[in-house]
Design a protein around this motif. Structure first.
Motif, PDB file in Angstrom:
ATOM      1  N   ALA A  82       0.688  -1.214  -0.084  1.00 44.19           N
ATOM      2  CA  ALA A  82      -0.036  -0.008  -0.206  1.00 44.19           C
ATOM      3  C   ALA A  82       0.841   1.213   0.029  1.00 44.19           C
ATOM      4  CB  ALA A  82      -0.886  -0.005   1.271  1.00 44.19           C
ATOM      5  N   LYS A  83       1.920   1.214   0.724  1.00 43.53           N
ATOM      6  CA  LYS A  83       2.835   2.448   0.782  1.00 43.53           C
ATOM      7  C   LYS A  83       3.810   2.467  -0.602  1.00 43.53           C
ATOM      8  CE  LYS A  83       4.312   0.798   4.804  1.00 43.53           C
ATOM      9  NZ  LYS A  83       5.283   0.716   5.901  1.00 43.53           N
ATOM     10  N   THR A  84       3.910   1.315  -1.226  1.00 44.94           N
ATOM     11  CA  THR A  84       4.858   1.284  -2.408  1.00 44.94           C
ATOM     12  C   THR A  84       4.072   1.999  -3.663  1.00 44.94           C
ATOM     13  OG1 THR A  84       6.101  -0.555  -1.633  1.00 44.94           O
ATOM     14  CG2 THR A  84       6.105  -0.078  -3.814  1.00 44.94           C
ATOM     15  N   LYS A  85       2.718   1.479  -3.766  1.00 50.50           N
ATOM     16  CA  LYS A  85       1.956   1.803  -4.887  1.00 50.50           C
ATOM     17  C   LYS A  85       1.856   3.413  -5.198  1.00 50.50           C
ATOM     18  CE  LYS A  85      -2.685   0.948  -6.933  1.00 50.50           C
ATOM     19  NZ  LYS A  85      -3.800   0.344  -6.831  1.00 50.50           N
ATOM     20  N   GLY A 124       3.437   5.202  -8.738  1.00 51.61           N
ATOM     21  CA  GLY A 124       2.739   6.010  -9.495  1.00 51.61           C
ATOM     22  C   GLY A 124       3.054   7.584  -9.500  1.00 51.61           C
ATOM     23  N   ASP A 125       4.109   7.930  -8.928  1.00 53.33           N
ATOM     24  CA  ASP A 125       4.636   9.237  -8.970  1.00 53.33           C
ATOM     25  C   ASP A 125       5.568   9.505  -9.862  1.00 53.33           C
ATOM     26  OD1 ASP A 125       4.837  11.938  -7.296  1.00 53.33           O
ATOM     27  OD2 ASP A 125       7.012  11.435  -7.681  1.00 53.33           O
ATOM     28  N   PRO A 126       5.357  10.729 -10.989  1.00 52.50           N
ATOM     29  CA  PRO A 126       6.465  10.678 -12.209  1.00 52.50           C
ATOM     30  C   PRO A 126       7.851  10.772 -11.831  1.00 52.50           C
ATOM     31  CG  PRO A 126       4.954  12.700 -11.732  1.00 52.50           C
ATOM     32  CD  PRO A 126       4.450  11.626 -10.790  1.00 52.50           C
ATOM     33  N   VAL A 127       8.011  11.262 -10.645  1.00 51.49           N
ATOM     34  CA  VAL A 127       9.558  11.469 -10.028  1.00 51.49           C
ATOM     35  C   VAL A 127       9.986  10.419  -9.308  1.00 51.49           C
ATOM     36  CG1 VAL A 127      11.068  13.216  -8.813  1.00 51.49           C
ATOM     37  CG2 VAL A 127       9.324  14.080 -10.148  1.00 51.49           C
ATOM     38  N   LEU A 128       8.983   9.979  -8.347  1.00 49.88           N
ATOM     39  CA  LEU A 128       9.748   9.129  -7.459  1.00 49.88           C
ATOM     40  C   LEU A 128       9.617   7.487  -7.924  1.00 49.88           C
ATOM     41  CD1 LEU A 128       8.169  10.245  -4.104  1.00 49.88           C
ATOM     42  CD2 LEU A 128      10.341  10.544  -4.779  1.00 49.88           C
ATOM     43  N   LYS A 161       5.211  13.824   1.148  1.00 52.20           N
ATOM     44  CA  LYS A 161       4.388  14.570   0.418  1.00 52.20           C
ATOM     45  C   LYS A 161       3.372  13.861  -0.357  1.00 52.20           C
ATOM     46  CE  LYS A 161       6.584  19.183   0.475  1.00 52.20           C
ATOM     47  NZ  LYS A 161       7.229  20.043  -0.498  1.00 52.20           N
ATOM     48  N   VAL A 162       4.232  12.808  -1.136  1.00 49.79           N
ATOM     49  CA  VAL A 162       3.351  11.936  -1.991  1.00 49.79           C
ATOM     50  C   VAL A 162       2.560  10.932  -1.318  1.00 49.79           C
ATOM     51  CG1 VAL A 162       3.469  10.057  -3.742  1.00 49.79           C
ATOM     52  CG2 VAL A 162       4.929  12.122  -4.070  1.00 49.79           C
ATOM     53  N   LEU A 163       3.010  10.297  -0.046  1.00 52.24           N
ATOM     54  CA  LEU A 163       2.273   9.427   0.964  1.00 52.24           C
ATOM     55  C   LEU A 163       1.054  10.123   1.503  1.00 52.24           C
ATOM     56  CD1 LEU A 163       4.787   7.052   2.289  1.00 52.24           C
ATOM     57  CD2 LEU A 163       3.283   6.848   0.409  1.00 52.24           C
ATOM     58  N   GLU A 164       1.249  11.303   1.727  1.00 51.21           N
ATOM     59  CA  GLU A 164       0.309  12.027   2.509  1.00 51.21           C
ATOM     60  C   GLU A 164      -1.018  12.365   1.536  1.00 51.21           C
ATOM     61  OE1 GLU A 164       0.236  16.302   5.292  1.00 51.21           O
ATOM     62  OE2 GLU A 164       1.359  16.263   3.427  1.00 51.21           O
ATOM     63  N   LYS A 165      -0.753  12.430   0.306  1.00 46.35           N
ATOM     64  CA  LYS A 165      -1.981  12.607  -0.602  1.00 46.35           C
ATOM     65  C   LYS A 165      -2.852  11.377  -0.320  1.00 46.35           C
ATOM     66  CE  LYS A 165       0.667  15.240  -3.943  1.00 46.35           C
ATOM     67  NZ  LYS A 165       1.181  15.228  -5.463  1.00 46.35           N
ATOM     68  N   ARG A 166      -2.351  10.279  -0.172  1.00 45.49           N
ATOM     69  CA  ARG A 166      -2.785   9.045   0.005  1.00 45.49           C
ATOM     70  C   ARG A 166      -3.418   8.625   1.321  1.00 45.49           C
ATOM     71  NH1 ARG A 166      -5.695   5.603   1.059  1.00 45.49           N
ATOM     72  NH2 ARG A 166      -5.934   3.257   0.107  1.00 45.49           N
ATOM     73  N   PHE A 167      -2.347   9.102   2.421  1.00 43.45           N
ATOM     74  CA  PHE A 167      -2.880   8.824   3.850  1.00 43.45           C
ATOM     75  C   PHE A 167      -2.718  10.156   4.688  1.00 43.45           C
ATOM     76  CE2 PHE A 167      -0.455   5.138   1.816  1.00 43.45           C
ATOM     77  CZ  PHE A 167      -1.653   4.208   1.996  1.00 43.45           C
TER      78      PHE A 167
END
Length: 261
Positions: free
Chosen positions: A14-17, A21-25, A193-199
């Motif tokens: 769940a944390k990897t997905k 999906g992020d264009p940079v990471l 920041k990327v994970l915060e969008k999902r969580f």
């Protein structure tokens, strides 16, 4: 008003997905798939080394490193803890893997050939927290030198915490190490920041990062209940003090009351 509880995410998949999906990471994330026979065989053929991990697990428990060496008489091998196994065929190896692994969901991840210090592999833990102004901030980076006989670097599995400049001193110049530290700090904040969008209720994360033998940076996994006390092993006490103060500010630890004289 009671603050919302800090969000914890146990599933590594769940944390990897969101990172994939992020264009940079996405370029920093090793190939990571669900554990099954087809994925294990395909990934061994492609990478020759993979890690099999519990989807929900901590401290490196249950992690198994699997290798394939094409010209060996017993080309399939894996290591769990201190025990090593060799097999003449994929079928024998996979059956033993199923018997040995814990009875829970697992994932399969591309193996990264880590840089070494004194002949021992190491990776890095990047601590990222919400500061009192509610901005993400990288508050510390520490190296983790693997136990000489184990496949994981975790402190609870016998790894040794060390400053990253010591671990990198044989691989980079002083200027390169400083630049690399800045890259790690930025990476940590971007991951948060990327994970915060999902969580959205995350307040802290620990990013496990690795450097391969070509000095490419990788994100191995992210922990949403990171251990700040690991950073007490560093010589600079201010690093842990700030971490702890931030953790108090967002409610992980209670405010210490001074005794009345």
């Amino acid at each position: 008003m009671t603050p919302m509880p800090i969000q914890r995410v146990r599933s590594k998949l769940a944390k990897t997905k969101p990172l994939v999906g992020d264009p940079v990471l996405h370029e920093f994330v090793p190939d990571t798939r669900a554990f099954n026979r087809g994925n294990v065989q395909q990934m061994l053929d492609k990478y020759e080394m993979i890690y099999v991990k519990p989807v929900r697990g901590t401290f490196g428990k249950g992690v198994i490193r699997v290798k394939k060496k094409g010209r060996a008489s017993r080309p399939y091998r894996f290591q769990s803890g201190l025990r090593k196994y060799r097999f003449g065929s994929f079928d024998y190896m996979y059956r033993k893997l199923l018997a040995l692994k814990q009875r829970k969901a697992y994932l399969t991840q591309q193996g990264i050939h880590l840089l070494k210090h004194g002949g021992r592999r190491f990776d890095l833990r990047i601590m990222v927290q919400k500061n009192p102004r509610s901005f993400w901030e990288t508050t510390g980076i520490i190296g983790r030198l693997a136990h000489p006989g184990k496949v994981v670097t975790n402190y609870h599995s016998g790894g040794t915490p060390l400053p990253i400049d010591k671990l990198l001193s044989n691989h980079m110049s002083s200027e390169e190490i400083l630049d690399f530290q800045k890259q790690l700090q930025t990476l940590g904040v971007n991951v948060a920041k990327v994970l915060e969008k999902r969580f959205p209720r995350l307040k802290e994360i620990g990013v496990d990062a690795a450097i391969d033998q070509n000095k490419k940076l990788w994100i191995l996994e992210v922990n949403t209940l990171p251990d700040p006390f690991l950073f007490r092993k560093l010589r600079n006490p201010d690093i842990f003090r700030r971490m702890y103060a931030y953790a108090v500010s967002y409610g992980r630890f209670p405010i210490k009351r001074r005794r009345k004289m």
